[in-house]
Scaffold this active site. Structure first.
Site, PDB file in Angstrom:
ATOM      1  N   ASP A  66       3.559   4.832  10.912  1.00 19.39           N
ATOM      2  CA  ASP A  66       3.752   3.494  11.476  1.00 19.39           C
ATOM      3  C   ASP A  66       4.980   3.427  12.364  1.00 19.39           C
ATOM      4  O   ASP A  66       5.786   4.355  12.411  1.00 19.39           O
ATOM      5  CB  ASP A  66       3.849   2.455  10.344  1.00 19.39           C
ATOM      6  CG  ASP A  66       4.740   2.916   9.196  1.00 19.39           C
ATOM      7  OD1 ASP A  66       5.518   3.874   9.381  1.00 19.39           O
ATOM      8  OD2 ASP A  66       4.670   2.325   8.110  1.00 19.39           O
ATOM      9  N   ASP A 133       5.980  -4.302  -2.936  1.00 18.96           N
ATOM     10  CA  ASP A 133       4.794  -5.164  -3.022  1.00 18.96           C
ATOM     11  C   ASP A 133       3.491  -4.349  -3.029  1.00 18.96           C
ATOM     12  O   ASP A 133       2.406  -4.911  -2.940  1.00 18.96           O
ATOM     13  CB  ASP A 133       4.775  -6.187  -1.872  1.00 18.96           C
ATOM     14  CG  ASP A 133       4.656  -5.542  -0.498  1.00 18.96           C
ATOM     15  OD1 ASP A 133       4.605  -4.290  -0.415  1.00 18.96           O
ATOM     16  OD2 ASP A 133       4.613  -6.285   0.508  1.00 18.96           O
ATOM     17  N   HIS A 135       2.631  -2.046  -0.777  1.00 20.70           N
ATOM     18  CA  HIS A 135       2.117  -1.602   0.527  1.00 20.70           C
ATOM     19  C   HIS A 135       2.247  -0.091   0.672  1.00 20.70           C
ATOM     20  O   HIS A 135       3.134   0.527   0.086  1.00 20.70           O
ATOM     21  CB  HIS A 135       2.792  -2.343   1.694  1.00 20.70           C
ATOM     22  CG  HIS A 135       4.226  -2.011   1.938  1.00 20.70           C
ATOM     23  ND1 HIS A 135       5.189  -2.977   2.127  1.00 20.70           N
ATOM     24  CD2 HIS A 135       4.887  -0.835   2.033  1.00 20.70           C
ATOM     25  CE1 HIS A 135       6.348  -2.412   2.347  1.00 20.70           C
ATOM     26  NE2 HIS A 135       6.215  -1.107   2.287  1.00 20.70           N
ATOM     27  N   GLU A 140      -0.023  -4.380   4.103  1.00 24.23           N
ATOM     28  CA  GLU A 140       0.535  -5.331   3.149  1.00 24.23           C
ATOM     29  C   GLU A 140      -0.564  -5.864   2.213  1.00 24.23           C
ATOM     30  O   GLU A 140      -1.759  -5.711   2.502  1.00 24.23           O
ATOM     31  CB  GLU A 140       1.157  -6.502   3.924  1.00 24.23           C
ATOM     32  CG  GLU A 140       2.333  -6.097   4.823  1.00 24.23           C
ATOM     33  CD  GLU A 140       3.636  -5.893   4.037  1.00 24.23           C
ATOM     34  OE1 GLU A 140       3.587  -5.626   2.820  1.00 24.23           O
ATOM     35  OE2 GLU A 140       4.700  -5.993   4.655  1.00 24.23           O
TER      36      GLU A 140
END
Ligand code: PGA
Length: 237
Positions: A66, A133, A135, A140
């Site tokens: 990313d 979280d 991800h 996400e």
């Protein structure tokens, strides 16, 4: 999914062994790489192996997961900059064989990235971290399991987690271009690293084995060659 509990240094050594053995046995090895603080010990270990003459990266291609939207490679918060400084400039890899999604993308279809991975022969070993979280890359909670490379809005928790690298939270980009969950699942082998207390909760969730896009990393349960490397702290709940 296999869980391996080791200390940080031994996690780095174990994964470096896998990567070195791939490079030695495959003519055109392709690595999937990650940024963040988690993979740094692995990159230090790979640099060490190169400097000791154990491995050459001349025939290796790499694809990063990313990149922040809006940051160019000269920006020291960009993932291209991170990779150049923490790995590529210390080994004999040809920079032209290292790929990071284009954070300055305009009209181009982000799917160009999956096409390039395919043309390179697909990813042999994909290295992953995990967000608090759940991800992986910047996929996400709520992300589609069918997604290929795309642009994603970052969740507040991720913006907050990543703000430690920026002068202020307002400087954290709000969007990223990221390989999708399907792009990641296309890798032949996946190693996910989680170290430190902050990851204990998400690892305990992942261990339940429930597959849901509320916990993007749980898609890895559907892959047949995944190793989750955790240290004692990440494994503590
Ligand atoms: P970290 O990030 O390695 O800096 O904890 C992991 C991630 O967000 O994927």
């Amino acid at each position: 999914m296999k869980y391996v509990v080791l200390n940080k240094d031994d996690i780095a050594k174990d994964i470096a062994d896998r990567i070195v053995s791939l490079i030695k046995t495959k003519e055109k090895p392709v690595l999937g790489l990650a940024t963040g603080s988690t993979p740094l010990p692995l990159y230090e270990e790979l640099i060490k192996r190169y400097k000791e003459g154990e491995v050459s990266f001349k025939n290796v291609k790499t694809f990063n997961l990313d990149e922040y939207i809006g940051l160019d490679e000269l920006n020291d918060q960009s993932y291209r900059y991170f990779m150049n400084h923490n790995l590529f400039s210390h080994i004999d890899i040809d920079l032209n064989n290292t790929y990071v999604p284009n954070g300055l993308i305009k009209d181009e279809d982000p799917l160009y990235y999956d096409k390039m991975i395919k043309e390179a022969g697909g990813i042999d070993i994909q290295v992953l971290g995990i967000g608090t979280d759940g991800h992986i890359a910047f996929n996400e909670p709520g992300a589609s399991f069918d997604s290929l490379t795309h642009i994603e809005a970052l969740k507040e928790s991720t913006i907050k987690d990543n703000s430690r690298f920026f002068a202020s939270i307002d400087d954290v980009p709000r969007y990223a271009i990221t390989m999708g969950l399907k792009s990641i699942m296309n890798a032949r082998e996946i190693v996910l690293i989680a170290t430190g207390k902050a990851k204990a909760k998400v690892i305990s969730e992942l261990k339940k084995g429930i597959i849901s896009n509320d916990l993007p990393a749980s898609i890895l349960n559907k892959h047949n060659n995944v190793t989750i490397y955790v240290d004692e702290e990440a494994n503590s709940l």
